[in-house]
Design a protein around this motif. Structure first.
Motif, PDB file in Angstrom:
ATOM      1  N   UNK A 176      -7.779  -5.960  -1.595  1.00 52.72           N
ATOM      2  CA  UNK A 176      -7.305  -5.902  -2.990  1.00 52.72           C
ATOM      3  C   UNK A 176      -7.690  -4.646  -3.773  1.00 52.72           C
ATOM      4  N   UNK A 177      -8.799  -4.000  -3.435  1.00 52.65           N
ATOM      5  CA  UNK A 177      -9.205  -2.812  -4.207  1.00 52.65           C
ATOM      6  C   UNK A 177      -8.490  -1.544  -3.761  1.00 52.65           C
ATOM      7  N   UNK A 178      -7.740  -1.657  -2.680  1.00 49.49           N
ATOM      8  CA  UNK A 178      -7.161  -0.459  -2.078  1.00 49.49           C
ATOM      9  C   UNK A 178      -5.707  -0.269  -2.481  1.00 49.49           C
ATOM     10  N   UNK A 179      -5.419   0.917  -3.043  1.00 51.04           N
ATOM     11  CA  UNK A 179      -4.044   1.198  -3.459  1.00 51.04           C
ATOM     12  C   UNK A 179      -3.375   2.201  -2.530  1.00 51.04           C
ATOM     13  N   UNK A 180      -4.122   3.250  -2.186  1.00 47.28           N
ATOM     14  CA  UNK A 180      -3.502   4.389  -1.493  1.00 47.28           C
ATOM     15  C   UNK A 180      -4.264   4.778  -0.233  1.00 47.28           C
ATOM     16  N   UNK A 181      -3.507   5.076   0.810  1.00 44.00           N
ATOM     17  CA  UNK A 181      -4.110   5.563   2.049  1.00 44.00           C
ATOM     18  C   UNK A 181      -3.702   7.026   2.225  1.00 44.00           C
ATOM     19  N   UNK A 182      -4.700   7.884   2.262  1.00 41.21           N
ATOM     20  CA  UNK A 182      -4.455   9.320   2.392  1.00 41.21           C
ATOM     21  C   UNK A 182      -4.646   9.708   3.854  1.00 41.21           C
ATOM     22  N   UNK A 183      -3.699  10.440   4.416  1.00 42.13           N
ATOM     23  CA  UNK A 183      -3.799  10.778   5.832  1.00 42.13           C
ATOM     24  C   UNK A 183      -3.748  12.291   6.041  1.00 42.13           C
ATOM     25  N   UNK A 184      -4.794  12.778   6.701  1.00 37.36           N
ATOM     26  CA  UNK A 184      -4.841  14.177   7.109  1.00 37.36           C
ATOM     27  C   UNK A 184      -4.410  14.280   8.573  1.00 37.36           C
ATOM     28  N   UNK A 185      -3.873  15.426   8.996  1.00 42.27           N
ATOM     29  CA  UNK A 185      -3.445  15.536  10.400  1.00 42.27           C
ATOM     30  C   UNK A 185      -4.609  15.467  11.389  1.00 42.27           C
ATOM     31  N   UNK A 186      -5.762  16.014  11.008  1.00 42.12           N
ATOM     32  CA  UNK A 186      -6.905  16.102  11.924  1.00 42.12           C
ATOM     33  C   UNK A 186      -8.179  15.980  11.086  1.00 42.12           C
ATOM     34  N   UNK A 187      -9.366  16.088  11.703  1.00 38.10           N
ATOM     35  CA  UNK A 187     -10.573  15.983  10.877  1.00 38.10           C
ATOM     36  C   UNK A 187     -10.492  16.941   9.685  1.00 38.10           C
ATOM     37  N   UNK A 188     -10.850  16.421   8.518  1.00 45.71           N
ATOM     38  CA  UNK A 188     -10.773  17.248   7.311  1.00 45.71           C
ATOM     39  C   UNK A 188     -12.176  17.691   6.941  1.00 45.71           C
ATOM     40  N   UNK A 189     -12.255  18.864   6.332  1.00 41.22           N
ATOM     41  CA  UNK A 189     -13.557  19.469   6.102  1.00 41.22           C
ATOM     42  C   UNK A 189     -14.097  19.108   4.719  1.00 41.22           C
ATOM     43  N   UNK A 236       0.836  -1.210   0.000  1.00 40.15           N
ATOM     44  CA  UNK A 236       0.000   0.000   0.000  1.00 40.15           C
ATOM     45  C   UNK A 236       0.871   1.261   0.000  1.00 40.15           C
ATOM     46  N   UNK A 237       0.337   2.263  -0.699  1.00 39.52           N
ATOM     47  CA  UNK A 237       1.004   3.556  -0.750  1.00 39.52           C
ATOM     48  C   UNK A 237       0.377   4.498   0.271  1.00 39.52           C
ATOM     49  N   UNK A 238       1.157   5.321   0.908  1.00 37.84           N
ATOM     50  CA  UNK A 238       0.635   6.311   1.849  1.00 37.84           C
ATOM     51  C   UNK A 238       0.924   7.705   1.294  1.00 37.84           C
ATOM     52  N   UNK A 239      -0.037   8.594   1.486  1.00 40.28           N
ATOM     53  CA  UNK A 239       0.178   9.981   1.072  1.00 40.28           C
ATOM     54  C   UNK A 239      -0.319  10.918   2.154  1.00 40.28           C
ATOM     55  N   UNK A 240       0.496  11.883   2.511  1.00 41.84           N
ATOM     56  CA  UNK A 240       0.085  12.879   3.500  1.00 41.84           C
ATOM     57  C   UNK A 240      -0.717  13.981   2.827  1.00 41.84           C
ATOM     58  N   UNK A 241      -1.766  14.445   3.479  1.00 46.39           N
ATOM     59  CA  UNK A 241      -2.589  15.533   2.926  1.00 46.39           C
ATOM     60  C   UNK A 241      -2.613  16.690   3.922  1.00 46.39           C
ATOM     61  N   UNK A 242      -2.908  17.875   3.419  1.00 41.14           N
ATOM     62  CA  UNK A 242      -2.991  19.047   4.297  1.00 41.14           C
ATOM     63  C   UNK A 242      -1.680  19.316   5.015  1.00 41.14           C
ATOM     64  N   UNK A 243      -0.568  19.060   4.325  1.00 45.62           N
ATOM     65  CA  UNK A 243       0.739  19.335   4.908  1.00 45.62           C
ATOM     66  C   UNK A 243       1.232  18.275   5.873  1.00 45.62           C
ATOM     67  N   UNK A 244       0.517  17.147   5.946  1.00 47.28           N
ATOM     68  CA  UNK A 244       0.887  16.109   6.900  1.00 47.28           C
ATOM     69  C   UNK A 244       2.036  15.259   6.348  1.00 47.28           C
ATOM     70  N   UNK A 245       3.022  14.963   7.210  1.00 49.08           N
ATOM     71  CA  UNK A 245       4.156  14.137   6.779  1.00 49.08           C
ATOM     72  C   UNK A 245       3.945  12.692   7.232  1.00 49.08           C
ATOM     73  N   UNK A 246       4.059  11.760   6.306  1.00 51.53           N
ATOM     74  CA  UNK A 246       3.916  10.336   6.634  1.00 51.53           C
ATOM     75  C   UNK A 246       5.225   9.836   7.258  1.00 51.53           C
ATOM     76  N   UNK A 247       5.103   9.274   8.452  1.00 54.55           N
ATOM     77  CA  UNK A 247       6.282   8.699   9.124  1.00 54.55           C
ATOM     78  C   UNK A 247       6.037   7.207   9.313  1.00 54.55           C
ATOM     79  N   UNK A 248       7.060   6.500   9.788  1.00 53.01           N
ATOM     80  CA  UNK A 248       6.887   5.076  10.090  1.00 53.01           C
ATOM     81  C   UNK A 248       5.812   4.873  11.161  1.00 53.01           C
TER      82      UNK A 248
END
Ligand SMILES: [Zn+2]
Length: 259
Positions: free
Chosen positions: A91-104, A56-68
């Motif tokens: 199997x259908x999931x490629x990417x996990x997007x992570x925001x620092x806090x609740x996103x609007x 799986x790929x991880x991507x940070x959103x809203x300026x969030x940095x993905x760490x271990x």
């Protein structure tokens, strides 16, 4: 076919790889349920985490940095859903997007028979059948990891949706092996969903989050949250629902629950 064999071979190799020490430290520090699992379940879980993080790929959103810490904390909770089962690692999931806090997000919702309200609401997570991605708020992920018994877990909730999609439909029914299982599942879910709806409408307090009364898809996801977070209470108050989930997941969280 050959592709499938190679995939299985690669996953076997990943599971057998020594687990990185600093990842294990992170899990021991942040994942409360990990300490309650049996030694063999812990070993199985670590193997699944290796496959999950390789695929799986991880991507940070809203300026969030993905760490271990982020990757491992999400993976450990998601992989709890895979223990003891024939699994395909979402199997259908490629990417996990992570925001620092609740996103609007802009949302329109019905508040009365002919009354709609539009506004900005904060979300903790979401996923969809054709999205190929899953969105999480890091604050909620961390909270879910340290409080394994409040009945809420956004990671289990969103990944339960991914399990629901495995049979190519978003309908609150995951992939079940036999026709017999499908029939038993539908019967139990239909009546449990109806009683949650009825309780919600009449304002009776419920163990299951009443968000599950919105539709069968959400009913499945909140049932999974309760199954892992409040197994004693769920088994006591909804024995049939508990039994179906126990058969599907092939595990009994009562044995290691913090509840
Ligand atoms: Zn949901």
């Amino acid at each position: 076919m050959i592709f499938e064999l190679l995939k299985q071979q690669r996953r076997r190799r990943l599971r057998a790889r020594p687990f990185p020490k600093d990842w294990l430290t992170l899990i021991q520090r942040h994942i409360v349920f990990f300490h309650r699992l049996s030694a063999s379940d812990r070993a199985e879980l670590l193997g699944h985490i290796q496959v999950f993080l390789a695929e799986k790929r991880f991507e940070g959103c809203g300026g969030f940095a993905i760490t271990d810490e982020v990757r491992v904390t999400i993976a450990a909770q998601a992989c709890l859903l895979l223990l003891h089962r024939r699994k395909d690692y979402f199997p259908d999931l490629l990417t996990i997007l992570v925001y620092p806090s609740p996103y609007m997000v802009e949302e329109k919702r019905q508040v009365g028979e002919h009354v709609w309200e539009q506004g900005t609401v904060g979300r903790l997570g979401e996923t969809g059948r054709r999205m190929g991605s899953l969105v999480l708020s890091w604050g909620a992920v961390k909270h879910a990891a340290v409080d394994p018994a409040d009945g809420k877990n956004v990671v289990l909730h969103e990944f339960a949706h991914q399990l629901d999609f495995e049979n190519h439909a978003a309908d609150g029914v995951p992939r079940l092996a036999t026709r017999e299982q499908q029939l038993a599942w539908s019967e139990v879910m239909r009546s449990e969903f109806a009683s949650l709806r009825a309780a919600d409408e009449s304002g009776i307090p419920t163990l299951l989050d009443t968000y599950g009364a919105t539709e069968p898809v959400e009913f499945f996801a909140v049932s999974v949250e309760a199954f892992f977070e409040r197994p004693h209470a769920l088994r006591g108050r909804h024995p049939k629902l508990y039994a179906e989930l126990q058969k599907y997941f092939n595990q009994d969280p009562v044995e290691y629950s913090a509840e």
